[in-house]
Design a protein around this motif. Sequence first.
Motif, PDB file in Angstrom:
ATOM      1  N   GLY A  19     -18.393 -29.324 -27.086  1.00 18.49           N
ATOM      2  CA  GLY A  19     -18.052 -30.749 -27.064  1.00 18.49           C
ATOM      3  C   GLY A  19     -16.687 -31.030 -27.644  1.00 18.49           C
ATOM      4  O   GLY A  19     -15.767 -30.232 -27.591  1.00 18.49           O
ATOM      5  N   ASN A  20     -16.579 -32.215 -28.253  1.00 17.59           N
ATOM      6  CA  ASN A  20     -15.285 -32.665 -28.758  1.00 17.59           C
ATOM      7  C   ASN A  20     -15.183 -32.506 -30.267  1.00 17.59           C
ATOM      8  O   ASN A  20     -14.614 -33.322 -30.961  1.00 17.59           O
ATOM      9  N   PHE A  21     -15.770 -31.430 -30.788  1.00 13.11           N
ATOM     10  CA  PHE A  21     -15.685 -31.157 -32.211  1.00 13.11           C
ATOM     11  C   PHE A  21     -14.217 -31.012 -32.574  1.00 13.11           C
ATOM     12  O   PHE A  21     -13.484 -30.255 -31.967  1.00 13.11           O
ATOM     13  N   THR A  22     -13.763 -31.739 -33.592  1.00 17.87           N
ATOM     14  CA  THR A  22     -12.337 -31.954 -33.775  1.00 17.87           C
ATOM     15  C   THR A  22     -11.619 -30.901 -34.593  1.00 17.87           C
ATOM     16  O   THR A  22     -10.424 -30.722 -34.461  1.00 17.87           O
ATOM     17  N   GLN A  23     -12.328 -30.179 -35.479  1.00 20.56           N
ATOM     18  CA  GLN A  23     -11.619 -29.251 -36.346  1.00 20.56           C
ATOM     19  C   GLN A  23     -11.296 -27.956 -35.620  1.00 20.56           C
ATOM     20  O   GLN A  23     -12.114 -27.413 -34.896  1.00 20.56           O
ATOM     21  N   ASN A  24     -10.101 -27.477 -35.773  1.00 16.99           N
ATOM     22  CA  ASN A  24      -9.696 -26.203 -35.191  1.00 16.99           C
ATOM     23  C   ASN A  24     -10.330 -25.080 -35.980  1.00 16.99           C
ATOM     24  O   ASN A  24     -10.109 -24.931 -37.172  1.00 16.99           O
ATOM     25  N   GLU A  25     -11.165 -24.249 -35.328  1.00 14.80           N
ATOM     26  CA  GLU A  25     -11.877 -23.206 -36.045  1.00 14.80           C
ATOM     27  C   GLU A  25     -10.948 -22.145 -36.614  1.00 14.80           C
ATOM     28  O   GLU A  25     -11.321 -21.368 -37.486  1.00 14.80           O
ATOM     29  N   ASN A  26      -9.688 -22.081 -36.125  1.00  9.73           N
ATOM     30  CA  ASN A  26      -8.737 -21.111 -36.642  1.00  9.73           C
ATOM     31  C   ASN A  26      -7.874 -21.675 -37.774  1.00  9.73           C
ATOM     32  O   ASN A  26      -6.968 -21.005 -38.267  1.00  9.73           O
ATOM     33  N   VAL A  52     -19.506 -33.108 -46.995  1.00 10.53           N
ATOM     34  CA  VAL A  52     -19.072 -32.349 -45.831  1.00 10.53           C
ATOM     35  C   VAL A  52     -19.397 -33.144 -44.572  1.00 10.53           C
ATOM     36  O   VAL A  52     -20.560 -33.501 -44.327  1.00 10.53           O
ATOM     37  N   TYR A  53     -18.351 -33.438 -43.820  1.00 11.23           N
ATOM     38  CA  TYR A  53     -18.483 -34.116 -42.533  1.00 11.23           C
ATOM     39  C   TYR A  53     -17.879 -33.223 -41.447  1.00 11.23           C
ATOM     40  O   TYR A  53     -17.551 -32.059 -41.695  1.00 11.23           O
ATOM     41  N   GLU A  54     -17.737 -33.787 -40.269  1.00  9.52           N
ATOM     42  CA  GLU A  54     -17.231 -33.028 -39.124  1.00  9.52           C
ATOM     43  C   GLU A  54     -15.872 -32.394 -39.406  1.00  9.52           C
ATOM     44  O   GLU A  54     -15.633 -31.242 -39.049  1.00  9.52           O
ATOM     45  N   ASP A  55     -14.991 -33.118 -40.087  1.00  6.84           N
ATOM     46  CA  ASP A  55     -13.611 -32.662 -40.206  1.00  6.84           C
ATOM     47  C   ASP A  55     -13.429 -31.508 -41.181  1.00  6.84           C
ATOM     48  O   ASP A  55     -12.483 -30.730 -41.045  1.00  6.84           O
ATOM     49  N   ILE A  58     -16.232 -26.668 -40.938  1.00  5.65           N
ATOM     50  CA  ILE A  58     -16.003 -25.233 -40.729  1.00  5.65           C
ATOM     51  C   ILE A  58     -15.362 -24.607 -41.960  1.00  5.65           C
ATOM     52  O   ILE A  58     -15.752 -23.513 -42.399  1.00  5.65           O
ATOM     53  N   GLU A  59     -14.414 -25.304 -42.534  1.00  4.65           N
ATOM     54  CA  GLU A  59     -13.753 -24.795 -43.736  1.00  4.65           C
ATOM     55  C   GLU A  59     -14.746 -24.561 -44.866  1.00  4.65           C
ATOM     56  O   GLU A  59     -14.714 -23.521 -45.544  1.00  4.65           O
ATOM     57  N   GLU A  60     -15.650 -25.520 -45.068  1.00  8.41           N
ATOM     58  CA  GLU A  60     -16.594 -25.389 -46.165  1.00  8.41           C
ATOM     59  C   GLU A  60     -17.656 -24.329 -45.895  1.00  8.41           C
ATOM     60  O   GLU A  60     -18.136 -23.677 -46.828  1.00  8.41           O
ATOM     61  N   MET A  61     -18.007 -24.119 -44.636  1.00  6.00           N
ATOM     62  CA  MET A  61     -18.929 -23.026 -44.327  1.00  6.00           C
ATOM     63  C   MET A  61     -18.283 -21.681 -44.640  1.00  6.00           C
ATOM     64  O   MET A  61     -18.945 -20.741 -45.116  1.00  6.00           O
ATOM     65  N   GLY A 166     -20.396 -37.681 -38.527  1.00 10.77           N
ATOM     66  CA  GLY A 166     -21.450 -36.716 -38.818  1.00 10.77           C
ATOM     67  C   GLY A 166     -21.287 -35.424 -38.034  1.00 10.77           C
ATOM     68  O   GLY A 166     -20.726 -35.392 -36.943  1.00 10.77           O
ATOM     69  N   ILE A 167     -21.788 -34.331 -38.588  1.00 13.33           N
ATOM     70  CA  ILE A 167     -21.676 -33.004 -37.972  1.00 13.33           C
ATOM     71  C   ILE A 167     -22.647 -32.904 -36.808  1.00 13.33           C
ATOM     72  O   ILE A 167     -23.837 -33.211 -36.940  1.00 13.33           O
TER      73      ILE A 167
END
Length: 356
Positions: A19-26, A52-55, A58-61, A166-167
């Motif tokens: 989908g349109n998940f906004t954070q760049n996983e890299n 922890v929200y959508e933005d 990934i960083e916090e995981m 929300g995530i």
Amino acid sequence: MSKSNSIKKLSFKALSPPGNFTQNENTPVKSISLSNKHKVQPQNSQPGIIEVYEDNFIEEMKNISMLLEEYNYVGMDTEFPGTVYNVSQKTEDFYYKSLKTNVDKLKLIQLGITLTNGKGEYPKNYPYHTWQFNLEFDKNKEPSHPDSMNLLKQCGIDFEKLKKRGINHKVFAQYLTISNLVLNPDIIWVSFQGAYDFGYLLRLLLGTNLPEKEEEFISLLNLYFINYYDIRILVKGNDNMQCGLNRLAEQLKVIREGKIHQAGSDSVVTIDVFFKLKKSGLIDSSKLEDLKNIVYGIGGGRDNNETINYIQFGGVNYQNNNTTNNLMYSNIPPINLFNLKMGYYNYPMMMNNQNL
């Protein structure tokens, strides 16, 4: 921590969020040093707890995954939209049937996890020890129990923010799977009356409804979570401790960090109570192995004199997708897991309305 049976660590690059998940996983993780003071500050007013929200998900995981080797005890709590569906069968496993019916049809709102080491110590030289994951939830579309929702709102949960930031549930499940929090024999989970908490997480991890049979649910629980304790099981038999989490914490002089009825704060209280019980000798450490992997209310944790049909007095009617769900009403104040877990009712309680 034993390394001999550790599962190989997985890479966060293995998955691409849909989908349109906004954070760049890299996106590189902010500079983190476990030996030097970390400069990043928690993102809310609750000390030691990061929202922890959508933005920043990934960083916090990634941050959690990095800490798990040393801090492998996980205090856990969830918030969800109450108990909505009634299960009328009074079978031996009715508690699981009630759990399954509700978990399959409702959405998780928050997950709180707190990390400690085997001594109950939070991560050192780190600005927070608790992560409060806020999941995507639209209160205008999702079925819920109105009393539970009002309680969560009063306790500070921002439903507008959950709707917008929300995530995504599927993204959350994917990254939880590769975080080393689950499927990892080195992790020890701690809950308080955790059947519903584990049920919601397991449904996300499976990506499908919970199994029909209670024994299959327990097998999957043991597969994904491997080592877990339920404080309600640990204090069973101690008449002075047959109460909810909040009251138990008060008895043990555990100081709450954050806001009650928010998953992050409740997860801190859960892990702190666990270690306070151990250190004070109120639970026999030599018997912990025998009490492991038992969840209150199901399987070996079932007690017909105490286990309550939480659904019986908490039903509501709601209409969704033009389909009316006829559920049980009651004129007495609804019993729900929030009140029961936090200690607003005393144990044991019986099925008869007059005893409530």
